[in-house]
Design an enzyme around this catalytic site. Structure first.
Site, PDB file in Angstrom:
ATOM      1  N   SER A 137      36.547  36.991 -17.697  1.00  0.00           N
ATOM      2  CA  SER A 137      37.863  36.927 -17.055  1.00  0.00           C
ATOM      3  C   SER A 137      37.791  37.616 -15.701  1.00  0.00           C
ATOM      4  CB  SER A 137      38.894  37.633 -17.943  1.00  0.00           C
ATOM      5  OG  SER A 137      40.163  37.584 -17.333  1.00  0.00           O
ATOM      6  N   LYS A 163      37.042  32.456 -16.144  1.00  0.00           N
ATOM      7  CA  LYS A 163      38.511  32.375 -16.247  1.00  0.00           C
ATOM      8  C   LYS A 163      39.090  33.133 -15.070  1.00  0.00           C
ATOM      9  CE  LYS A 163      41.656  34.926 -19.170  1.00  0.00           C
ATOM     10  NZ  LYS A 163      42.121  35.186 -20.559  1.00  0.00           N
ATOM     11  N   LYS A 165      42.387  34.665 -13.237  1.00  0.00           N
ATOM     12  CA  LYS A 165      43.794  35.035 -13.323  1.00  0.00           C
ATOM     13  C   LYS A 165      44.509  34.397 -12.136  1.00  0.00           C
ATOM     14  CE  LYS A 165      43.791  37.766 -16.858  1.00  0.00           C
ATOM     15  NZ  LYS A 165      44.655  37.547 -18.026  1.00  0.00           N
ATOM     16  N   ASP A 190      44.413  31.556 -16.062  1.00  0.00           N
ATOM     17  CA  ASP A 190      45.329  32.278 -16.946  1.00  0.00           C
ATOM     18  C   ASP A 190      46.477  32.820 -16.113  1.00  0.00           C
ATOM     19  OD1 ASP A 190      45.025  35.177 -19.207  1.00  0.00           O
ATOM     20  OD2 ASP A 190      46.655  33.783 -18.789  1.00  0.00           O
ATOM     21  N   GLU A 215      46.127  28.674 -19.134  1.00  0.00           N
ATOM     22  CA  GLU A 215      46.571  29.565 -20.208  1.00  0.00           C
ATOM     23  C   GLU A 215      47.930  30.165 -19.889  1.00  0.00           C
ATOM     24  OE1 GLU A 215      43.621  32.576 -20.936  1.00  0.00           O
ATOM     25  OE2 GLU A 215      44.820  33.583 -22.449  1.00  0.00           O
ATOM     26  N   ASP A 240      48.740  31.804 -25.410  1.00  0.00           N
ATOM     27  CA  ASP A 240      48.236  33.141 -25.725  1.00  0.00           C
ATOM     28  C   ASP A 240      49.427  33.961 -26.237  1.00  0.00           C
ATOM     29  OD1 ASP A 240      46.704  35.764 -23.585  1.00  0.00           O
ATOM     30  OD2 ASP A 240      47.528  35.847 -25.597  1.00  0.00           O
ATOM     31  N   LYS A 264      43.807  36.075 -30.502  1.00  0.00           N
ATOM     32  CA  LYS A 264      43.530  37.503 -30.321  1.00  0.00           C
ATOM     33  C   LYS A 264      44.009  38.237 -31.578  1.00  0.00           C
ATOM     34  CE  LYS A 264      44.387  37.813 -25.337  1.00  0.00           C
ATOM     35  NZ  LYS A 264      45.398  38.262 -24.350  1.00  0.00           N
ATOM     36  N   GLY A 292      40.524  38.345 -25.273  1.00  0.00           N
ATOM     37  CA  GLY A 292      40.138  39.757 -25.213  1.00  0.00           C
ATOM     38  C   GLY A 292      41.231  40.601 -24.593  1.00  0.00           C
TER      39      GLY A 292
HETATM   40  O1  LIG Z   1      37.704  40.235 -21.129  1.00  0.00           O
HETATM   41  C1  LIG Z   1      38.690  40.761 -21.652  1.00  0.00           C
HETATM   42  O2  LIG Z   1      38.671  41.410 -22.715  1.00  0.00           O
HETATM   43  C2  LIG Z   1      40.038  40.568 -20.969  1.00  0.00           C
HETATM   44  C3  LIG Z   1      40.390  39.109 -20.965  1.00  0.00           C
HETATM   45  C4  LIG Z   1      41.744  38.935 -20.334  1.00  0.00           C
HETATM   46  O3  LIG Z   1      41.853  38.451 -19.243  1.00  0.00           O
HETATM   47  N1  LIG Z   1      42.774  39.388 -21.052  1.00  0.00           N
HETATM   48  C5  LIG Z   1      44.105  39.252 -20.491  1.00  0.00           C
HETATM   49  C6  LIG Z   1      44.840  38.139 -21.150  1.00  0.00           C
HETATM   50  O4  LIG Z   1      45.993  37.922 -20.805  1.00  0.00           O
HETATM   51  O5  LIG Z   1      44.211  37.433 -21.948  1.00  0.00           O
HETATM   52  C7  LIG Z   1      44.770  40.594 -20.535  1.00  0.00           C
HETATM   53  C8  LIG Z   1      44.331  41.500 -19.640  1.00  0.00           C
HETATM   54  C9  LIG Z   1      44.878  42.794 -19.622  1.00  0.00           C
HETATM   55  C10 LIG Z   1      45.832  43.134 -20.575  1.00  0.00           C
HETATM   56  C11 LIG Z   1      46.261  42.201 -21.479  1.00  0.00           C
HETATM   57  C12 LIG Z   1      45.698  40.904 -21.477  1.00  0.00           C
END
Ligand SMILES: O=C(O)CCC(=O)N[C@@H](C(=O)O)c1ccccc1
Length: 370
Positions: A137, A163, A165, A190, A215, A240, A264, A292
């Protein structure tokens, strides 16, 4: 089994780089680790997925601490000698939602139970692979050059899926640049609920880039909006934040609000519900992947076991420890030459907690009455 001891450890770990999403920027990772010991001496560990502030979801760490101590743990302790992972969800049912707090308890019980049975999470959950492909990510950046450098670094490291953001003002152009620079890599975005249905025409401009999915473009409570958006864009819609249970998954699939689901365990109350979501999705031909929450090795290990189930056919956010941490609180997870990470094979979560390292990152220990 009976819970003989339990404690919460408030942990703060520095991130190797700031991580920016549509709802904020993190410079450190604050989390709560639950350590549980049973009357048979088995130690169960779990890591909380909640954030320090209620910005990803309605849960946050202080709330988890409070609801777990005052409302959830007493219900579990009341089971006496009859504590099993399967009994956690029914015992905690009277407490509405609070899935990240419930996940903490169920996962620690499951870890202890499987350690007593000498069984790995992977065996118990029904994993079918020994290693899983790692996605990564990439946060929102200050400049396009920073984004391209970060993506180049992750591709060099071997990640098989990128991925990005996105948020209004940082979406079409970054995706266009990454596509232009790196060709037909596996690429997805995402939004973390940053858009509304009024952005449908704008989001349709992503269709030309052949993304795996978009996402959670809309609010977590807008299944109808996602179903409408899915009719207006070609990029597959993945949910999600909207999916907190197998029932949510069944509803979203029936409404055609999504064609992919990010699973998750912390968001849905634990690995047993995560597996139920996997099963509902598989029954409907819907692919899933493992999301994650910047977990340390304590949370990353069981996530890898989950990501090895048959329906997890897309690379997950199961990155190497080094994606976020210079020092993990377990042995570091690393990519192999094929961009995969090995599924832990030891009993329970399958990794040992490095107690001295954990102590170094621990702000405070909260003993729990059991
Ligand atoms: O690699 C990882 O564990 C993070 C993956 C990721 O981008 N998580 C996001 C999400 O929205 O899925 C997230 C980030 C920070 C806090 C909550 C969620």
């Amino acid at each position: 089994m009976r819970i003989a001891h339990a404690e919460l450890r408030w942990v703060r770990m520095p991130l190797v780089a700031p991580f920016r999403t549509s709802f904020g920027t993190s410079y450190d990772r604050d989390t709560i680790v639950l350590r549980m010991v049973t009357d048979e001496g088995a130690e169960g560990w779990a890591e909380c997925g909640a954030e320090i502030d209620p910005l990803y979801s309605e849960e946050w760490l202080d709330g988890v601490d409070l609801v777990l101590r005052d409302h959830l743990l007493p219900r579990l302790v009341a089971l006496g000698d009859e504590v099993t992972a399967a009994r956690v969800k029914p015992a905690l049912e009277p407490v509405k939602r609070h899935f990240m707090a419930k996940h903490l308890l169920e996962t620690a019980v499951l870890d202890a139970e499987l350690k007593s049975a000498r069984m790995p999470f992977a065996t118990y959950l029904g994993s079918v692979r020994e290693r899983v492909p790692a996605g990564v990510s990439v946060g929102i950046m200050d400049a396009h050059a920073d984004l391209l450098a970060a993506v180049a670094g992750y591709l060099d490291a071997g990640y098989v899926r990128i991925k990005l953001k996105i948020e209004p003002g940082w979406d079409i152009e970054p995706v266009r640049l990454v596509r232009k620079e790196f060709g037909d890599i596996q690429l997805q975005v995402d939004a973390n609920t940053a858009y509304t249905l009024m952005d449908a025409q704008h989001l349709a401009r992503l269709d030309e880039f052949g993304l795996l999915l978009i996402e959670q473009p809309l609010r977590e409570d807008d299944l109808r909006g996602h179903a409408e958006l899915a009719r207006l864009i070609r990029t597959p819609v993945c949910l999600d934040e909207s999916i907190t249970s197998a029932r949510d998954a069944a509803t979203a699939i029936a409404m055609r609000a999504c064609s992919v689901i990010n699973v998750k365990p912390s968001r849905v109350g634990g690995y047993l519900e995560a597996r139920r979501i996997h099963d509902v999705a598989a029954a409907n031909g819907i692919p899933v992947w493992c999301g994650g929450m910047l977990e340390t090795g304590i949370g990353r290990a069981p996530n890898l076991a989950l990501a090895a189930l048959p329906g997890f056919v897309l690379p997950g956010d199961t990155s190497a420890s080094a994606r976020y941490y210079t020092q993990d609180i377990t042995a570091p997870f690393e990519l192999d030459a094929d961009g995969c990470i090995a599924v832990p094979g030891g009993p329970g979560i399958g990794v040992d907690v490095l107690n001295e390292v954990l102590a170094g990152f621990t702000d405070r220990v909260v003993p729990l009455s059991v």
